[in-house]
Write a protein that holds these residues in place. Sequence first.
Motif: not given
Length: 232
Positions: A201-224
């Motif tokens: 969630r914190e990483l998503i907030d950072q991406v949105v704050a700087v307008g880096w809208h081309q990035a894809t944010v993903l958790p480590q699904l296997h850890n979840i």
Amino acid sequence: MSQLIISEVFGPTIQGEGALVGKPTVFVRSGGCDYRCSWCDTLYAVEKKYKNEWHTLSTEEVWSQIQALSPTPILITLSGGNPALQDFAKLIEIGHKAGYTFAMETQGSLSKPWFKQIDYLTLSPKPPSSGMETKWDAFEKSVSLAKSPEAISIKLVVADDIDFKWAHEVQQRYPQFDYYLQPCNLQADEVTLEQGLQSTRELIDQVVAVGWHQATVLPQLHNILWGNQRGV
């Protein structure tokens, strides 16, 4: 047949990170690495003190293990450690002839001619928090050896604000690629589901704050799904 130093072969499971997240795969994890990242979550495939757990296998023996796990074609993910230390050319050739596809993740510190055979090449240069320094000339050599620019994706781990700034600078330096960002598993043996989700969630907030809208944010699904359990 070439000899390969292998930490483990397991699956079928799913890819938990990057551009192929969720895709069924068999993992071939090599032993050995030229990096020593401060937060490495696979030290058993990196440090020489675990060599008694590694296996020296022929390409044919590795292929037999893959077929035993998935006798029908599947994605094979070469991981590590750093799989670029090994010679996987013959394994890829055999697999392609049988209809299998190959993905690999490497930091781009070493490059091999057989990179041209990889269907999906994930380059994952390490951020400042890792304690490692990226040699960009070596990274660019890896880029140049890929099958095509479309075969490349960039996966960046982010542990803190310095890492995030670095990751954004990498994207500006190489804007032609797709970028996948994931939070760092800083406490690999103690990570909890909520910690992982909060970091995402914190990483998503950072991406949105700087307008880096081309990035894809993903958790480590296997850890979840499984925590840091091995073999999944």
